[in-house]
Each structure stands twice: as C-alpha cells, then as structure tokens.
Design an enzyme around this catalytic site. Structure first.
Site, PDB file in Angstrom:
ATOM      1  N   GLU A  30      -4.857  10.946   7.071  1.00  0.00           N
ATOM      2  CA  GLU A  30      -3.674  10.091   6.986  1.00  0.00           C
ATOM      3  C   GLU A  30      -2.648  10.698   6.017  1.00  0.00           C
ATOM      4  O   GLU A  30      -2.988  11.494   5.146  1.00  0.00           O
ATOM      5  CB  GLU A  30      -4.080   8.696   6.478  1.00  0.00           C
ATOM      6  CG  GLU A  30      -5.062   7.992   7.421  1.00  0.00           C
ATOM      7  CD  GLU A  30      -5.282   6.530   7.057  1.00  0.00           C
ATOM      8  OE1 GLU A  30      -5.056   5.672   7.916  1.00  0.00           O
ATOM      9  OE2 GLU A  30      -5.687   6.250   5.913  1.00  0.00           O
ATOM     10  N   SER A  70       3.488   3.895   7.698  1.00  0.00           N
ATOM     11  CA  SER A  70       4.000   4.854   6.708  1.00  0.00           C
ATOM     12  C   SER A  70       4.883   5.945   7.294  1.00  0.00           C
ATOM     13  O   SER A  70       4.776   6.286   8.479  1.00  0.00           O
ATOM     14  CB  SER A  70       2.834   5.500   5.967  1.00  0.00           C
ATOM     15  OG  SER A  70       2.308   4.556   5.075  1.00  0.00           O
ATOM     16  N   ASN A 122       0.851  -1.201   0.000  1.00  0.00           N
ATOM     17  CA  ASN A 122       0.000   0.000   0.000  1.00  0.00           C
ATOM     18  C   ASN A 122       0.880   1.243   0.000  1.00  0.00           C
ATOM     19  O   ASN A 122       1.852   1.248  -0.782  1.00  0.00           O
ATOM     20  CB  ASN A 122      -1.105  -0.046   1.059  1.00  0.00           C
ATOM     21  CG  ASN A 122      -0.695  -0.232   2.491  1.00  0.00           C
ATOM     22  OD1 ASN A 122      -0.309  -1.305   2.887  1.00  0.00           O
ATOM     23  ND2 ASN A 122      -0.811   0.803   3.308  1.00  0.00           N
ATOM     24  N   ASP A 123       0.567   2.252   0.751  1.00  0.00           N
ATOM     25  CA  ASP A 123       1.165   3.596   0.610  1.00  0.00           C
ATOM     26  C   ASP A 123       2.631   3.673   0.165  1.00  0.00           C
ATOM     27  O   ASP A 123       3.483   2.962   0.702  1.00  0.00           O
ATOM     28  CB  ASP A 123       1.173   4.316   1.961  1.00  0.00           C
ATOM     29  CG  ASP A 123      -0.105   4.195   2.727  1.00  0.00           C
ATOM     30  OD1 ASP A 123      -1.058   3.636   2.209  1.00  0.00           O
ATOM     31  OD2 ASP A 123      -0.132   4.665   3.874  1.00  0.00           O
TER      32      ASP A 123
HETATM   33  C1  FRU Z   1      -2.908   4.699   4.830  1.00  0.00           C
HETATM   34  C2  FRU Z   1      -2.495   3.907   6.052  1.00  0.00           C
HETATM   35  C3  FRU Z   1      -1.569   4.741   6.928  1.00  0.00           C
HETATM   36  C4  FRU Z   1      -0.815   3.708   7.690  1.00  0.00           C
HETATM   37  C5  FRU Z   1      -0.665   2.613   6.657  1.00  0.00           C
HETATM   38  C6  FRU Z   1      -0.686   1.225   7.232  1.00  0.00           C
HETATM   39  O1  FRU Z   1      -3.222   3.932   3.728  1.00  0.00           O
HETATM   40  O2  FRU Z   1      -3.646   3.522   6.767  1.00  0.00           O
HETATM   41  O3  FRU Z   1      -2.231   5.692   7.731  1.00  0.00           O
HETATM   42  O4  FRU Z   1       0.421   4.185   8.120  1.00  0.00           O
HETATM   43  O5  FRU Z   1      -1.733   2.756   5.742  1.00  0.00           O
HETATM   44  O6  FRU Z   1      -0.355   0.280   6.277  1.00  0.00           O
END
Ligand code: FRU
Length: 494
Positions: free
Chosen positions: A221, A98, A37-38
C-alpha cells in the site's frame, strides 16, 4: 462548488471540533474531529505545506473516506482547513482513498486519489472496485474532474487486480507525469505499477516498477518514490508481513527500498531494503520536498492491528507523526525530527558526564512534552550489560527503553503505559554499534512518543494510552555505573 456530502462534513467538523480540544496533542496533526488514517497529498504549494489525510469525521471508526486538510509553514504549527473532498460522485461513492498532490503549470493543485465504488458479483459477493480519480483546486476548494475515473481496470496489465488498485503517487520528470500505484497481481501479493501522462489527465500504463512476489508481505500500500543523496528511494507499506528476525514484525509494516530507477525501462533495481520504523505505530508514510531542498516524511502514527484500542469517550482517533528530515548514509535511510522543532524548545536542562547506576531521576528531567537527547557511554575500561531509561513514569506507569550493548538490542516496552489493551506492547530491534555508546533522542507529545537512535540511524514510534498525563517522571539506570549526558527541553507550541 461543494457537494452536499462535503458541506455536511464541513458543518460537522466546525460544530464539533472543539469537543476534541482536550484530547489534542500539542504539535502532531489530528483530525478536527473523528477518525483519521494515512497522510495524503503531502506537498509544498504556494509557499506553504499542505497535508491531506484519510478522514471520517462522524465517528472514531473508519468509515466512508473523505480527505481532511491542514497546512503549515513550519511543520509544527498547523492550521486546520475544511475537509477537501468527500465521497460524493459515482466514481468514489464508497470512498476517496489515499493519494497524492502536485502543482499544475497553471498554478492549480491537482489531487490524485483512489475512488472506490461497490458492486455485487454474480455469486452474491460484494466487492470494491478501485480506480484513480482527480480533483483540482486552489489550496482550499477542490472540484472533482468531470472525466473521472482517469485510470481504470482497462488500463491494467494482464493479471492485475481492479479490486486492489490504489494509492497513486504522482510526480513529474521533464515534461512527463508519472504515477505509481499499488496493485495485487495474480500471485496475490503486491506490485507497483507505473503509468504515464503528458497532461496529468490522460494516462497510459508503462510498466511494473517492482513487485513483492510474496517476499515482503502481500499487498503493497501507499507507495512513494523520490531521489535522495544520489539514490532512488521507494517507500511502501506492506500488509500481512511475516516476521523476519527483529527486522520485520508480522502484520502491517513499512519498508524502504534503496536503489536505482532505470529511466529507460522504469524498472527499479534494488540495492538495499530495511524497515522504515522499528516501533509499533507507524504506517503509510509520504514525503515532500521543501523549498530549501529537504526531503521530509510524515506517517500515520497508528497500526491497523490496534485501531480497536481507544481511550474511553474519545472524540478523535489517529494522529500523524512529527515530520522527519531524511537522508541516506551507508545504504540506510536516516530520519531526524524537522529542525523547526528546535524553535519550540524552552527551559533547557543540561547534565554532562553524570555517573549513574541505580535508578535515578535528574532534577528537571521529566515531562510529557519534551525533546530530550541522552548519550550513554561506558566508563573507561568498564563495559556495561544494560542501560535502561524509563519515561512517562509514576508509581504505577512507565515506558522502558533498554539497551544491551553486548547484542546491540533495544527493547521498548510500553505494557505499563496506562493502556488496558492486551496487544503487542514490546518491540526489540538492533541498533548499530558505536563502541558501547548510544544516543537516544526522545520526542514526546503527551501520548505520542518518537525515539531516534544514534542521530537518526533508527527511529521507533509508539502511541501511549494514558488519559492522565501526570505520569511524567524520567529515570535512568544501568547494571554498573555508566556515564550519561542529558540535554532536555520542554516543548511549548501554542
Ligand atoms: C492504508 C490504506 C490505503 C487506502 C486507505 C483507506 O492504510 O488501506 O491502502 O487507500 O488506507 O483508508
């Protein structure tokens, strides 16, 4: 020295990444294997651009977060590197969430990330505690800082939450480091807290830079902040948005705030605010500054709401967007694909002043790895009610992009793109009027589709769901004859 947990992840990705090769897009970053993800720590370091990302190599589901790692010289060709950090210390045993990266004066690269651990409350409920941690490295190997965590509940102002305290974005101004971190204040929505430090290792709370007050979603976020074209710019990804017209949709959104950061108080004064991307699959963007002064943004090309929708037997899940160059015009963020993409164009096909009406395919205009710009104009004195382009098309499939100049509405509909998921497939949004003219740039990399309208005034990002990339035809039509120019290239990245 790398831990056993990190070693295991590195061995796993080394052993299994080749099983995902068939599924990989040509020039968008994915994990070597498993879930991503991110984007994290997107930054220039020693003449290259580094990208880390939230990573769970062992399955295509979210799990204990590691940081995956890749680097590039041109944003198009990426070299995958071994996983950078793993959830292997007391401060981050439930995940390395993240964060961001910066180069230290001694030439080392500093990663600032959210460490998560779990505790059971008196009432039996298990909760995550989030705090900020550091790792120091050389672009390949990273060591966790022995003083972790460096920002904890003790640093928080009254009413702030130690459970939703994440995604630090670090930067330096003069001789001071700052970090803006997402938090959830007592009103249950989101806020951006700024901390400061002289050495990047010892931090203290400065102020609340901006807050959501339940107006634009709840928890904010993944903040980013930078200066661009005379403005200060904040990017945030709010959870639980409420729809507002066609500007904001429900759920996970992304917002850009344009304004001024008061350097005395570190309060942000907003002047304008809008959605960053008008598609379905775009979240948690981050930026970096290139050596030649360009602000470049990358984002996760997914949406949390839809992560259950996966192609059968896939070995990778999640991709990054194409990096985009940013600028500001008329209080809006403008986005265009990085110019390096043009180096990978081949087999140009050009049509000028074509009159089209009923659905037509132009010879040579098709493909699933393409960079195509279409300019639509009304014929003199003759307006049109709608223009439609269909992409990724065969007898059964297609993605349509329709424009109605009367309302300036774009509708993108991917409901027949090949997916078998009953989720939101359509987005409507408004583009700025240009006397009935519309310019659309289409960048497609297999199942990844990015649309840029009127030289980047709007961008809209969509994931498609077709294992078979044979659906590759493109057609154009309008309710009355219109004129179009088409410039189309295949993109070949090897
Ligand atoms: C955003 C998020 C962040 C967090 C991460 C966890 O997509 O929820 O806030 O750090 O993904 O994987």
């Amino acid at each position: 020295m790398s831990s056993e947990t990190l070693q295991k992840a590195r061995e796993y990705e080394k052993k299994y990444s080749r099983y995902a090769d068939q599924e990989r897009p040509a020039f968008h970053v994915t994990g070597q294997i498993g879930w991503i993800n991110d984007p994290n720590g997107f930054s220039a370091y020693k003449g290259e651009y580094h990208l880390f990302f939230q990573y769970h190599p062992y399955s295509v589901e979210w799990g204990p977060m590691h940081w995956g790692h890749a680097k590039t010289k041109d944003f198009i060709k990426w070299e995958m590197l071994p996983a950078a950090i793993a959830p292997d210390s007391a401060a981050d045993c439930a995940g390395c969430f993240s964060g961001s990266a910066i180069e230290l004066p001694d030439g080392k690269q500093l990663l600032m990330y959210t460490g998560v651990y779990r505790e059971t409350r008196e009432d039996g409920v298990t909760q995550d505690i989030q705090h900020q941690c550091l790792a120091i490295g050389d672009g390949l190997e990273y060591e966790k800082f022995e003083g972790n965590p460096v920002l904890t509940a003790e640093h928080l102002p009254e009413g702030a939450s130690p459970n939703d305290f994440r995604d630090p974005h670090i930067w330096k101004e003069g001789d001071t480091y700052y970090s803006v971190v997402g938090n959830r204040p007592a009103d249950g929505s989101g806020s951006l807290l700024v901390f400061e430090s002289k050495d990047a290792f010892h931090w203290k709370f400065k102020t609340e830079m901006d807050a959501c007050h339940n107006e634009y979603g709840r928890m904010w976020e993944c903040p980013d902040i930078f200066g661009l074209d005379g403005k200060d710019v904040i990017l945030v990804s709010p959870q639980e948005m409420v729809p507002l017209g066609v500007e904001f949709h429900a759920g996970f959104g992304t917002i850009v705030l344009l304004g001024k950061l008061d350097r005395e108080t570190f309060k942000f004064q907003r002047e304008a605010l809008h959605s960053i991307d008008y598609g379905i699959d775009f979240y948690a963007p981050q930026t970096l500054l290139t050596e030649d002064g360009r602000r470049v943004m990358i984002a996760w090309m997914e949406n949390w709401t839809n992560v259950g929708c996966k192609l059968t037997d896939c070995r990778i899940f999640g991709a990054m967007t194409l990096p985009r160059e940013l600028s500001i015009k008329n209080h809006r963020l403008i986005q265009n694909p990085v110019r390096e993409l043009e180096n990978y164009r081949t087999k140009g096909v050009h049509y000028k002043n074509m009159i089209i009406h009923h659905s037509v395919n132009l010879a040579g205009v098709n493909g699933r790895h393409i960079d195509m710009t279409v300019q639509v104009s009304p014929l003199s004195g003759n307006g049109y009610n709608w223009f439609r382009m269909e992409l990724a098309k065969d007898g059964e499939h297609g993605v349509s992009v329709r424009y109605k100049p009367g309302t300036n509405m774009i509708r993108v509909d991917r409901s027949r793109c090949g997916g078998r998921f009953d989720i939101v497939h359509t987005r409507d949004f408004v583009v700025f009027p240009h006397d009935g003219e519309l310019k659309i740039r289409v960048v497609m990399d297999g199942n990844l589709l990015e649309l840029f309208f009127n030289d980047g005034e709007q961008a809209a990002t969509f994931k498609l769901y077709n294992k078979n990339l044979d659906a590759r035809s493109i057609t154009f039509e309008a309710d009355v004859p219109v004129q179009i120019d088409v410039e189309k290239y295949d993109l070949v990245v090897e």
